[in-house]
Design a protein around this motif. Structure first.
Motif, PDB file in Angstrom:
ATOM      1  N   UNK A  68      -2.723   9.476 -45.732  1.00  0.00           N
ATOM      2  CA  UNK A  68      -2.807  10.436 -44.630  1.00  0.00           C
ATOM      3  C   UNK A  68      -3.414   9.796 -43.385  1.00  0.00           C
ATOM      4  N   UNK A  69      -4.530   9.098 -43.539  1.00  0.00           N
ATOM      5  CA  UNK A  69      -5.164   8.486 -42.364  1.00  0.00           C
ATOM      6  C   UNK A  69      -4.276   7.388 -41.786  1.00  0.00           C
ATOM      7  N   UNK A  70      -3.580   6.680 -42.654  1.00  0.00           N
ATOM      8  CA  UNK A  70      -2.680   5.636 -42.165  1.00  0.00           C
ATOM      9  C   UNK A  70      -1.546   6.244 -41.335  1.00  0.00           C
ATOM     10  N   UNK A  71      -0.984   7.341 -41.798  1.00  0.00           N
ATOM     11  CA  UNK A  71       0.093   8.004 -41.049  1.00  0.00           C
ATOM     12  C   UNK A  71      -0.415   8.567 -39.722  1.00  0.00           C
ATOM     13  N   UNK A  72      -1.605   9.166 -39.742  1.00  0.00           N
ATOM     14  CA  UNK A  72      -2.183   9.712 -38.507  1.00  0.00           C
ATOM     15  C   UNK A  72      -2.416   8.593 -37.499  1.00  0.00           C
ATOM     16  N   UNK A  73      -2.993   7.493 -37.945  1.00  0.00           N
ATOM     17  CA  UNK A  73      -3.274   6.380 -37.041  1.00  0.00           C
ATOM     18  C   UNK A  73      -1.989   5.731 -36.533  1.00  0.00           C
ATOM     19  N   UNK A  74      -0.993   5.568 -37.399  1.00  0.00           N
ATOM     20  CA  UNK A  74       0.262   4.957 -36.969  1.00  0.00           C
ATOM     21  C   UNK A  74       1.021   5.845 -36.001  1.00  0.00           C
ATOM     22  N   UNK A  76      -0.208   7.610 -33.623  1.00  0.00           N
ATOM     23  CA  UNK A  76      -0.739   7.318 -32.303  1.00  0.00           C
ATOM     24  C   UNK A  76      -1.066   8.508 -31.422  1.00  0.00           C
ATOM     25  N   UNK A  77      -0.778   9.720 -31.863  1.00  0.00           N
ATOM     26  CA  UNK A  77      -1.069  10.889 -31.025  1.00  0.00           C
ATOM     27  C   UNK A  77      -2.568  11.165 -30.965  1.00  0.00           C
ATOM     28  N   UNK A  78      -3.242  10.955 -32.083  1.00  0.00           N
ATOM     29  CA  UNK A  78      -4.694  11.145 -32.169  1.00  0.00           C
ATOM     30  C   UNK A  78      -5.257   9.990 -32.997  1.00  0.00           C
ATOM     31  N   UNK A  79      -6.559   9.780 -32.877  1.00  0.00           N
ATOM     32  CA  UNK A  79      -7.201   8.746 -33.688  1.00  0.00           C
ATOM     33  C   UNK A  79      -8.327   9.366 -34.495  1.00  0.00           C
ATOM     34  N   UNK A  80      -8.309   9.072 -35.776  1.00  0.00           N
ATOM     35  CA  UNK A  80      -9.390   9.451 -36.680  1.00  0.00           C
ATOM     36  C   UNK A  80      -9.721   8.216 -37.497  1.00  0.00           C
ATOM     37  N   UNK A  81     -10.872   8.232 -38.109  1.00  0.00           N
ATOM     38  CA  UNK A  81     -11.265   7.118 -38.965  1.00  0.00           C
ATOM     39  C   UNK A  81     -11.506   7.655 -40.368  1.00  0.00           C
ATOM     40  N   UNK A  82     -11.873   6.759 -41.269  1.00  0.00           N
ATOM     41  CA  UNK A  82     -12.164   7.189 -42.633  1.00  0.00           C
ATOM     42  C   UNK A  82     -13.362   6.414 -43.151  1.00  0.00           C
ATOM     43  N   UNK A  83     -13.894   6.912 -44.239  1.00  0.00           N
ATOM     44  CA  UNK A  83     -15.020   6.259 -44.891  1.00  0.00           C
ATOM     45  C   UNK A  83     -14.921   6.517 -46.385  1.00  0.00           C
ATOM     46  N   UNK A  84     -15.701   5.795 -47.127  1.00  0.00           N
ATOM     47  CA  UNK A  84     -15.760   5.981 -48.569  1.00  0.00           C
ATOM     48  C   UNK A  84     -17.153   6.491 -48.932  1.00  0.00           C
ATOM     49  N   UNK A  85     -17.188   7.598 -49.659  1.00  0.00           N
ATOM     50  CA  UNK A  85     -18.450   8.163 -50.132  1.00  0.00           C
ATOM     51  C   UNK A  85     -18.347   8.312 -51.643  1.00  0.00           C
ATOM     52  N   UNK A  86     -19.249   7.653 -52.347  1.00  0.00           N
ATOM     53  CA  UNK A  86     -19.229   7.655 -53.816  1.00  0.00           C
ATOM     54  C   UNK A  86     -17.849   7.257 -54.351  1.00  0.00           C
ATOM     55  N   UNK A  88     -14.941   7.755 -52.976  1.00  0.00           N
ATOM     56  CA  UNK A  88     -13.845   8.650 -52.591  1.00  0.00           C
ATOM     57  C   UNK A  88     -13.586   8.548 -51.092  1.00  0.00           C
ATOM     58  N   UNK A  89     -12.315   8.646 -50.728  1.00  0.00           N
ATOM     59  CA  UNK A  89     -11.888   8.520 -49.336  1.00  0.00           C
ATOM     60  C   UNK A  89     -12.055   9.846 -48.594  1.00  0.00           C
ATOM     61  N   UNK A  90     -12.762   9.792 -47.469  1.00  0.00           N
ATOM     62  CA  UNK A  90     -12.948  10.943 -46.586  1.00  0.00           C
ATOM     63  C   UNK A  90     -12.509  10.553 -45.182  1.00  0.00           C
ATOM     64  N   UNK A  91     -11.962  11.504 -44.454  1.00  0.00           N
ATOM     65  CA  UNK A  91     -11.558  11.291 -43.075  1.00  0.00           C
ATOM     66  C   UNK A  91     -12.655  11.799 -42.147  1.00  0.00           C
TER      67      UNK A  91
END
Length: 132
Positions: A68-74, A76-86, A88-91
């Motif tokens: 999902x984050x890869x598609x959002x970033x590719x 190009x309309x908006x930019x979000x990032x992600x992180x890993x917590x325990x 698990x992937x979170x946006x």
């Protein structure tokens, strides 16, 4: 740079800009809370919202959110990032730019909805293992 701006304009415009971003983050958060499938973190104290999409059982939620984050970033309309917590992937949506207003937040929400739908209807390779 900041010193001169504060001297010329005072703190009022900076406070107003920060308050707008905090309100936009709350709006983003409140909208996601109401939509099925989204898992959100704590209500934002500042302008960052932590969330992830939890697809139906049978999907790997971490792989789904990475796609999902890869598609959002590719897109190009908006930019979000992600992180890993325990593990698990979170946006993360960080609403910071002076150019970001409600229209851009609505665009981000629409983009997420479109990309979630696209993944759910066409990415069968992500449905290979159950979420842990």
């Amino acid at each position: 740079r900041m010193w001169l701006s504060l001297q010329l304009f005072g703190v009022r415009p900076f406070r107003a800009a920060l308050e707008e971003k905090i309100q936009l983050a709350r709006y983003f958060y409140d909208t996601l809370v109401q939509q099925p499938g989204y898992e959100v973190g704590l209500p934002p104290a500042l302008s960052i919202v932590l969330f992830r999409y939890r697809p139906a059982e049978g999907w790997d939620a971490d792989a789904f959110n990475q796609a999902l984050i890869q598609r959002v970033q590719q897109g190009g309309a908006v930019f979000m990032s992600f992180t890993s917590i325990d593990g698990h992937c979170y946006l993360r949506a960080a609403i910071l730019s002076f150019r970001t207003h409600k229209e851009e937040v609505d665009l981000a929400l629409r983009t997420l909805d479109q990309e979630v739908h696209a993944l759910l209807t066409g990415a069968t390779d992500l449905a290979t293992q159950k979420d842990a």
